[in-house]
Scaffold this active site. Sequence first.
Site, PDB file in Angstrom:
ATOM      1  N   HIS A 169       0.836  -1.202   0.000  1.00  0.00           N
ATOM      2  CA  HIS A 169       0.000   0.000   0.000  1.00  0.00           C
ATOM      3  C   HIS A 169       0.873   1.255   0.000  1.00  0.00           C
ATOM      4  O   HIS A 169       1.993   1.218   0.508  1.00  0.00           O
ATOM      5  CB  HIS A 169      -0.864   0.050   1.274  1.00  0.00           C
ATOM      6  CG  HIS A 169      -2.030  -0.888   1.270  1.00  0.00           C
ATOM      7  ND1 HIS A 169      -2.290  -1.748   2.316  1.00  0.00           N
ATOM      8  CD2 HIS A 169      -3.022  -1.081   0.367  1.00  0.00           C
ATOM      9  CE1 HIS A 169      -3.397  -2.432   2.050  1.00  0.00           C
ATOM     10  NE2 HIS A 169      -3.852  -2.049   0.869  1.00  0.00           N
ATOM     11  N   ILE A 250       1.812 -10.582   8.341  1.00  0.00           N
ATOM     12  CA  ILE A 250       0.749 -10.527   7.317  1.00  0.00           C
ATOM     13  C   ILE A 250       0.680  -9.092   6.749  1.00  0.00           C
ATOM     14  O   ILE A 250      -0.388  -8.563   6.458  1.00  0.00           O
ATOM     15  CB  ILE A 250      -0.615 -11.040   7.845  1.00  0.00           C
ATOM     16  CG1 ILE A 250      -0.932 -10.493   9.236  1.00  0.00           C
ATOM     17  CG2 ILE A 250      -0.627 -12.552   7.851  1.00  0.00           C
ATOM     18  CD1 ILE A 250      -2.336 -10.850   9.722  1.00  0.00           C
ATOM     19  N   CYS A 256      -3.132   0.408   9.685  1.00  0.00           N
ATOM     20  CA  CYS A 256      -4.106  -0.562   9.166  1.00  0.00           C
ATOM     21  C   CYS A 256      -5.205  -0.948  10.145  1.00  0.00           C
ATOM     22  O   CYS A 256      -6.297  -1.300   9.744  1.00  0.00           O
ATOM     23  CB  CYS A 256      -3.405  -1.870   8.782  1.00  0.00           C
ATOM     24  SG  CYS A 256      -1.758  -1.678   8.189  1.00  0.00           S
TER      25      CYS A 256
HETATM   26  C1  CIR Z   1      -3.710  -7.547   3.346  1.00  0.00           C
HETATM   27  O1  CIR Z   1      -2.860  -8.035   2.587  1.00  0.00           O
HETATM   28  O2  CIR Z   1      -4.724  -7.000   2.946  1.00  0.00           O
HETATM   29  C2  CIR Z   1      -3.472  -7.651   4.849  1.00  0.00           C
HETATM   30  N1  CIR Z   1      -2.790  -8.877   5.137  1.00  0.00           N
HETATM   31  C3  CIR Z   1      -2.666  -6.478   5.348  1.00  0.00           C
HETATM   32  C4  CIR Z   1      -3.411  -5.177   5.212  1.00  0.00           C
HETATM   33  C5  CIR Z   1      -2.631  -4.020   5.696  1.00  0.00           C
HETATM   34  N2  CIR Z   1      -3.434  -2.853   5.615  1.00  0.00           N
HETATM   35  C6  CIR Z   1      -2.954  -1.632   5.483  1.00  0.00           C
HETATM   36  O3  CIR Z   1      -1.762  -1.438   5.304  1.00  0.00           O
HETATM   37  N3  CIR Z   1      -3.821  -0.631   5.470  1.00  0.00           N
END
Ligand code: CIR
Length: 266
Positions: A169, A250, A256
């Site tokens: 992201h 992850i 997040c």
């Molecule tokens: C994903 O790949 O969607 C989740 N494992 C991690 C999301 C992280 N979100 C963020 O950076 N806003």
Amino acid sequence: MAIPAAVFEFNSVIVREPSPSVVDGLRAEDRGSPTYEGVKAEHDAYVEAMRGADANVTVLPPLASFPDSIFVEDPALVFTEGAILLRPGAPTRVKEVEEIAPTLRDLFDVVLELPAGFADGGDVLTTAQGVMIGLSARTDRAGAEALQANIEKLGRKSEIVATPEGVLHFKTDCSLLDEETILATNRLARSGIFKAFRQMIIPEGEEPAANALRVNDVVMVGSDFPRTMEMLDKAGYKVVPLKTTEIGKIDAGLSCMSLRWFSDKM
Ligand code: CIR
């Protein structure tokens, strides 16, 4: 109506408890699965840090069918003026939007929907100058443009920018430290997109620390990144170290795990 003093001033936060299924969360590279207990402990400390920063926290229940639903930042975007339901770019995350929508409809008078494309909240950085939307493997041009139109409806300016190749992201690689300052990885900073800001560059080898989180008077930083913490501390920021070792497996960091806004209803 209370007016927020700064873009990092928040009185309202939404989080979602992790489910034991979080061990199956998406990841680009397998560095071993996180443990549920480890993620839960990191999440609990995060919620406490939010409360410590004077935010009112709404805690949503775990969703076993959605391993990544702890990362509530991705299915929606929130501002004082209203909320926007997004369209996550990962197929397993699309329906997280339906799960968070009722809460947002309860808390916001205005809730807009994205009609086209894909966009994840992790690709959106709100600054005092405007909202930056990073194109990524999760946010495509159609989604970014639809998001721009919605952001404009809420009375804010935005621009579409690039996320470095291979980075999950836009905000994986940057965060807001204050009205004038961005914390960024060298690979993102050297693209020149932050030239209107003062920039602090992440020490080499600590790139995941770039997803820090300014909330009111504190900056939450991953505790696995001592050189970044020291740099911010020396620059005068009030650093709150938080463990991100398990969620890091992850591909997640500190922004997040919450939706944050300044509510003028409080
Ligand atoms: C994903 O790949 O969607 C989740 N494992 C991690 C999301 C992280 N979100 C963020 O950076 N806003």
